[in-house]
Structures are given as C-alpha cells and as structure tokens.
Design an enzyme around this catalytic site. Structure first.
Site, PDB file in Angstrom:
ATOM      1  N   ASP A 241      -1.215   2.537   4.408  1.00 26.20           N
ATOM      2  CA  ASP A 241      -1.074   3.675   5.316  1.00 26.20           C
ATOM      3  C   ASP A 241       0.311   4.323   5.184  1.00 26.20           C
ATOM      4  O   ASP A 241       1.251   3.701   4.714  1.00 26.20           O
ATOM      5  CB  ASP A 241      -1.217   3.205   6.772  1.00 26.20           C
ATOM      6  CG  ASP A 241      -2.635   2.823   7.135  1.00 26.20           C
ATOM      7  OD1 ASP A 241      -3.508   2.805   6.249  1.00 26.20           O
ATOM      8  OD2 ASP A 241      -2.858   2.523   8.320  1.00 26.20           O
TER       9      ASP A 241
ATOM     10  N   HIS B 275       1.666  -1.023   4.345  1.00 26.33           N
ATOM     11  CA  HIS B 275       2.271   0.313   4.303  1.00 26.33           C
ATOM     12  C   HIS B 275       3.044   0.466   3.004  1.00 26.33           C
ATOM     13  O   HIS B 275       3.919  -0.365   2.722  1.00 26.33           O
ATOM     14  CB  HIS B 275       3.195   0.505   5.510  1.00 26.33           C
ATOM     15  CG  HIS B 275       2.463   0.430   6.823  1.00 26.33           C
ATOM     16  ND1 HIS B 275       2.141  -0.763   7.417  1.00 26.33           N
ATOM     17  CD2 HIS B 275       1.970   1.408   7.618  1.00 26.33           C
ATOM     18  CE1 HIS B 275       1.473  -0.520   8.547  1.00 26.33           C
ATOM     19  NE2 HIS B 275       1.357   0.784   8.685  1.00 26.33           N
TER      20      HIS B 275
HETATM   21 NI    NI Z   1       0.265   4.725  10.302  1.00 29.39          NI
END
Ligand code: NI
Length: 200
Positions: free
Chosen positions: A23, A167
């Site tokens: 993400d 991430h």
């Molecule tokens: Ni996010």
C-alpha cells in the site's frame, strides 16, 4: 502412471497460494528496489497505489514498469482518505481520480481497491464497480524499521490463501518483503496476485 507423473500430481496438490500486497506507493526511493527484487524471484504482487503518488515526479515510469512486470495495480484513494469520514461525493471522487490516473498510464481498467484504514462503504462496490480487498496478515511494518521483526511476524503466521499487507514506501519493509518471499517460497508457497487468490 509413470513414477514421474504421480510425483507431478502430488506436487500440484500441495501448492499453497499466498498474496503479498503493498500500500501507499509508488515511492521514488524504494519501489524500484522492490520491483527488481520481485522480478529476480519471479513473484507477482499487488500494489494499492495512492493517486497523488502516481502523479508525483517521475513515478508514472515506476507504474509502467509495475504493469509491464505483471503486477496487479489497485486503488488506495487519491489522498489516502478514510472513506467513511468524507462525503459520498468526495469518496467517489477520490476513487475515480485514482482509477483515471492508473488507467491513463497502464491502459488497464482498475477493478480492485484497498480502502485506507480498512474503512469501507458497501454501496460504493456497485456504484463504482470496484471490489475492496482487505488483508489477513498485518505486521504493522510502518511502526518499525526492524526488518527481523517484520519478517518473523509474517512467516510465523503465514498459511494458505493469506493476504499479506506491507508498505513499499519504507526500505525496511521492502527488504523484509524480499526475505519473507525467500522463506515462504522455500516452504512451498506460490505468490499470486489477489485477483487469482479471490477467484479460486
Ligand atoms: Ni495506506
């Protein structure tokens, strides 16, 4: 059956699928490193990108590379907003602007999204024809730069059909992701994109 053939059947039945997702990118400092590592390991991942990051600097080139490498690209809103805290109008705009930014670069329609903070409004699914994808393993990688900790949290939990959340904007997360892949591949896991996991 010849001996070789029966072995082949057993091997296919034992194949365990797992999806690794990233993400908040793309990020000019770290995403390329991840793409190189994934390519070297022949792994296809899923990226839920933030619209404003897609349009930042030279990041379109990163998205083009991501798409060319066969990764699945999904939507993570334009400004990383919590969908349930903004108006319906704003929520739709956040999603549609991001879809447009992705499609303009890759030429592909966007079918999947990961709502920031996991906050979602069900009616958007049919209004915008987009499917939310949550996760099953979250090592909270953004809270630490301790790679060992991230790796251990994921590999000790991992099981068939898991969706791992990381991430790609942190170097520690990128390094941990590649180590996680090395370990789970050795344990017989195959990494697939989330659409493949959901369809099966
Ligand atoms: Ni996010």
């Amino acid at each position: 059956l010849a001996a070789g053939e029966s072995e082949q059947i057993v091997w296919q039945r034992d194949e365990k699928k797992v999806a690794i997702t990233f993400d908040d990118g793309p990020d000019a400092k770290t995403t390329e490193l991840l793409l190189d590592g994934l390519k070297a390991r022949k792994v296809r991942a899923t990226f839920f990108v933030v619209g404003e990051n897609v349009e930042k600097g030279e990041n379109a080139q990163i998205l083009r590379e991501m798409s060319a490498d066969g990764h699945l690209i999904g939507n993570h809103t334009y400004h990383h907003v919590e969908i349930t805290r903004v108006s319906d109008e704003k929520a739709k705009e956040e999603i549609l602007l991001t879809n447009e930014a992705i499609t303009e670069i890759t030429g592909n329609e966007v079918s999947y999204m990961r709502p920031p903070f996991g906050a979602w409004q069900k009616k958007l699914e049919w209004e915008l024809d987009v499917m939310p994808v949550m996760w099953t393993i979250d090592p909270l990688d953004w809270t630490t730069n301790n790679e060992d900790e991230i790796v251990n949290k994921v590999v000790t939990q991992a099981k068939e059909n898991d969706i791992i959340l990381l991430h790609d904007c942190y170097e520690s997360s990128v390094n941990a992701a590649l180590r996680i892949i090395d370990i789970l591949q050795k344990e017989g896991y195959e990494f697939v994109t989330v659409d493949e996991l959901i369809m099966n």
